[in-house]
Design a protein around this motif. Structure first.
Motif, PDB file in Angstrom:
ATOM      1  N   TYR A 193      23.479 -50.816   2.050  1.00 39.23           N
ATOM      2  CA  TYR A 193      24.799 -50.193   2.131  1.00 39.23           C
ATOM      3  C   TYR A 193      25.716 -51.107   2.914  1.00 39.23           C
ATOM      4  O   TYR A 193      25.304 -52.145   3.434  1.00 39.23           O
ATOM      5  N   SER A 214      27.722 -43.570   8.076  1.00 40.35           N
ATOM      6  CA  SER A 214      28.914 -43.120   7.356  1.00 40.35           C
ATOM      7  C   SER A 214      30.111 -43.963   7.765  1.00 40.35           C
ATOM      8  O   SER A 214      30.122 -44.596   8.828  1.00 40.35           O
ATOM      9  N   ASP A 220      33.422 -44.430   1.659  1.00 39.75           N
ATOM     10  CA  ASP A 220      32.177 -45.068   1.247  1.00 39.75           C
ATOM     11  C   ASP A 220      31.074 -44.016   1.256  1.00 39.75           C
ATOM     12  O   ASP A 220      31.289 -42.884   1.664  1.00 39.75           O
ATOM     13  N   ASN A 221      29.890 -44.387   0.788  1.00 41.16           N
ATOM     14  CA  ASN A 221      28.773 -43.450   0.789  1.00 41.16           C
ATOM     15  C   ASN A 221      28.359 -43.098   2.215  1.00 41.16           C
ATOM     16  O   ASN A 221      28.378 -43.945   3.114  1.00 41.16           O
ATOM     17  N   GLU A 239      21.664 -39.855  -0.107  1.00 44.83           N
ATOM     18  CA  GLU A 239      23.126 -39.844  -0.109  1.00 44.83           C
ATOM     19  C   GLU A 239      23.629 -38.421   0.064  1.00 44.83           C
ATOM     20  O   GLU A 239      23.208 -37.515  -0.655  1.00 44.83           O
ATOM     21  N   ASN A 242      30.120 -39.056  -0.859  1.00 46.55           N
ATOM     22  CA  ASN A 242      30.681 -40.316  -1.323  1.00 46.55           C
ATOM     23  C   ASN A 242      32.199 -40.214  -1.290  1.00 46.55           C
ATOM     24  O   ASN A 242      32.757 -39.214  -0.809  1.00 46.55           O
TER      25      ASN A 242
END
Length: 371
Positions: A193, A214, A220-221, A239, A242
């Motif tokens: 990520y 986060s 972003d995811n 996840e 998003n």
């Protein structure tokens, strides 16, 4: 690394008295009265930058750690009538001044963690406070250049440290345990990520540690990991949100050992209840804000017995006329959780791991005793 200028530290001691510490051109503290109204603020220090941390100790004393305008790292007990800061680090001997200061308590001592930029590297540094003298700083790892922070949590004896590093172009999430001043060997898992995601970590009462990664604005995811300190390994990531979930900052909370990820949107909150085995998002809900409520992201720590089922790294709090959570802890605690099968599977996994270790030790002893 950005400072913690917009973060409020909320403390609730064992008597239920609530205190807030924040920065605004100085470090201030205020208490919440019995009518849920904030008392007048009083100045803790006018020589501090926005880079600070505060901690409610197990004896209800409050301590702070901050960077002054000279770039020094200072430590101070906020409850003492005569507040005399202790110099932990003269920044000139290590490079630029430390960032993202964090304090934790373990083994009856206070421990400070901070990042020092030196030779284009972000050095994650640890320092034990107290005893006859404060110990010298030790580097526990190198945070990836794009990394914005690290996460740390502790129980009564051990400290668990999480950060993202880079090894030959591969990003890894790293865990190190610090016990009795000594750091364990790193345990890693792939981190595919953005390295700029912020980390939060919360330890459940029954052992597992949940780690949230986060972005600041929810563009972003947002992913969550679980680390098992007994098996000494990470789970696969899950996840949670998003970019399509809406822009906002995320907080990781635990209610009766069940993890929730809360996304603070402009006029509402999203709640995602995570299964404890981290296989799925078990439930999602939404709470709308009223017009007078002001949501702020806070560090919350409590010694109060009524808060024993609640733990967090960061959590949203509602300011305005007093202080309150945007959610009902009793309602969250009563939600039906399918945890019995998960707990049983986890127990069996721990038993199998212990059996394997015992078998290995038995074989080793037989080899040693063989004539």
């Amino acid at each position: 690394m950005p400072a913690n200028e917009n973060i409020r530290h909320i403390f609730r001691n064992s008597m239920g008295v609530t205190t807030c510490i924040w920065y605004k051109n100085g470090l201030f503290m205020s208490m919440l009265d019995s009518d849920n109204k904030w008392g007048p603020p009083f100045l803790l220090s006018d020589n501090t930058t926005p880079d600070f941390s505060a901690l409610l100790k197990s004896d209800d004393d409050i301590c702070t750690c901050f960077v002054d305008y000279g770039g020094r790292l200072l430590y101070m007990n906020a409850c003492e009538e005569k507040k005399e800061p202790i110099v932990l680090l003269e920044s000139l001997i290590c490079g630029t001044y430390p960032y993202n200061v964090r304090l934790v308590e373990a083994d009856s001592f206070i421990h400070a963690f901070y990042v020092v930029s030196h030779n284009r590297k972000q050095l994650l540094t640890y320092q034990k406070i107290g005893g006859v003298r404060n110990e010298m700083p030790e580097v526990e790892g190198v945070i990836i250049r794009e990394g914005k922070n690290f996460a740390v949590c502790a129980d009564e004896t051990d400290i668990h440290l999480f950060f993202v590093t880079d090894v030959q172009g591969i990003s890894l999430l790293v865990h190190r345990k610090i016990s009795d001043g000594r750091a364990s060997k790193p345990v890693t898992t792939p981190f595919p990520y953005s390295p700029s995601l912020r980390l939060q970590a919360v330890m459940a009462k029954d052992g597992p540690i949940y780690i949230l990664a986060s972005s600041d604005e929810g563009n972003d995811n947002s992913v969550i990991y679980k680390f098992d300190p007994i098996l000494n390994k990470f789970s696969k990531s899950l996840e949670v949100y998003n970019a399509s979930s809406g822009h906002g900052s995320d907080s990781l909370i635990l209610v009766r050992n069940t993890p929730y990820v809360v996304r603070s949107l402009k006029s509402s909150f999203l709640f995602a209840r995570i299964s404890r085995d981290l296989k799925t998002v078990a439930d999602e809900s939404k709470i709308d804000l009223s017009g007078r409520e002001i949501p702020l992201k806070c560090k919350y720590q409590s010694n109060f017995k009524k808060d024993k089922d609640f733990r967090c790294d960061f959590t949203p709090m509602l300011f305005g006329s007093g202080l309150k959570f945007p959610f009902d802890l009793k309602t969250l605690a009563m939600q039906k959780n399918n945890n019995e099968d998960e707990d049983r599977d986890q127990l069996h996994e721990h038993i199998r791991a212990l059996e394997d270790r015992i078998g290995f030790l038995e074989n080793t002893i037989r080899e040693i005793l063989r004539p």
